[in-house]
Design an enzyme around this catalytic site. Structure first.
Site, PDB file in Angstrom:
ATOM      1  N   GLU A   1       0.654  -1.252   0.233  1.00  0.00           N
ATOM      2  CA  GLU A   1       0.253   0.242   0.264  1.00  0.00           C
ATOM      3  C   GLU A   1       0.970   1.077  -0.272  1.00  0.00           C
ATOM      4  O   GLU A   1       0.078   2.321   0.453  1.00  0.00           O
ATOM      5  CB  GLU A   1      -0.931  -0.186   1.506  1.00  0.00           C
ATOM      6  CG  GLU A   1      -1.664  -1.040   1.161  1.00  0.00           C
ATOM      7  CD  GLU A   1      -2.928  -0.890   2.295  1.00  0.00           C
ATOM      8  OE1 GLU A   1      -4.117  -0.027   1.722  1.00  0.00           O
ATOM      9  OE2 GLU A   1      -2.953  -0.902   3.395  1.00  0.00           O
TER      10      GLU A   1
ATOM     11  N   HIS B   1      -4.535   1.123  11.322  1.00  0.00           N
ATOM     12  CA  HIS B   1      -5.724   0.125  11.060  1.00  0.00           C
ATOM     13  C   HIS B   1      -6.156   0.932  11.988  1.00  0.00           C
ATOM     14  O   HIS B   1      -6.473  -0.276  12.943  1.00  0.00           O
ATOM     15  CB  HIS B   1      -5.816  -1.782  10.598  1.00  0.00           C
ATOM     16  CG  HIS B   1      -5.222  -1.390   9.157  1.00  0.00           C
ATOM     17  ND1 HIS B   1      -3.934  -2.914   9.213  1.00  0.00           N
ATOM     18  CD2 HIS B   1      -4.680  -1.119   7.847  1.00  0.00           C
ATOM     19  CE1 HIS B   1      -4.312  -2.865   8.113  1.00  0.00           C
ATOM     20  NE2 HIS B   1      -3.769  -1.991   7.057  1.00  0.00           N
TER      21      HIS B   1
HETATM   22 ZN   LIG Z   1      -4.097  -0.813   5.456  1.00  0.00          ZN
END
Ligand SMILES: [Zn+2]
Length: 213
Positions: A54, A75
């Site tokens: 990412e 997260h």
């Molecule tokens: Zn992530």
């Protein structure tokens, strides 16, 4: 952050590059893990080290936000409900006054035009996320987490920590029942200015704890 998530800074000597660790749990990062990327999120000198899938989150935000010098992707658990419900995340105390401009939610399904594995794994999705973020310090990512940006690593980490804290406290305040009073726009502006100036205090603490591990 737990075993997931990543932190980057814009390269201090070259604004067209950024620095981020190889794909590894954030608490385990050492100097040898730090890699350099261009804004297309290509590693400049990989030397066999693997990159985060990412990483495009970082490159695409640096590309369109010259004011941004650091990016955190996490997260963070308490923010997840606010990314999947209709309840907006709003600042309810002075520590999170930076949320005052509103917190947009990035929906990857809408951005991709259909279901995905939920990961921002290419430049197009990174661009769409950067667009959702706009000029703000925080965007939530539906069913995934959040992205937090700032003009320096210290303030960006501070924002990341207090976004999580605000989300937890807001859920608690709402669970009590009855209306919740949030900071109004002017309170958010004034408090943001004052608290933002004290960031060096928690930073020194977090830094010391991290380095003593
Ligand atoms: Zn992530």
């Amino acid at each position: 952050m737990d075993g997931y998530g990543h932190v980057s800074i814009r390269h201090p000597a070259d604004p067209q590059r950024y620095l981020m660790s190889r794909s590894i749990a954030p608490e385990l990062v050492t100097t040898a893990d730090i890699m350099e990327y261009d804004l297309d999120s290509n590693a400049v000198d990989a030397r066999g080290r693997t990159s985060y899938l990412e990483r495009f989150i970082h490159g695409e935000i640096y590309r369109v936000r010259p004011d941004v010098k650091a990016v955190v992707h996490n997260h963070s658990p308490s923010v997840i409900p606010f990314g999947v419900s209709t309840v907006p995340l709003r600042p309810l105390y002075h520590m999170s006054a930076f949320l005052g401009g509103g917190v947009p939610v990035f929906d990857i399904k809408a951005a991709a035009g259909g279901p995905t594995d939920m990961l921002v794994r290419n430049a197009a999705l990174g661009r769409a996320l950067a667009q959702t973020l706009g000029a703000r310090p925080v965007a939530l990512m539906r069913g995934h987490g959040a992205v937090v940006v700032g003009p320096a690593i210290q303030l960006t980490v501070f924002r990341s920590v207090y976004t999580e804290m605000n989300a937890r406290l807001q859920a608690q305040a709402m669970a009590l029942g009855g209306p919740v009073t949030y900071l109004d726009d002017e309170e958010a502006r004034l408090a943001g200015g004052s608290v933002g100036g004290t960031v060096v205090r928690p930073w020194e603490l977090w830094r010391k704890k991290a380095l003593s591990r």
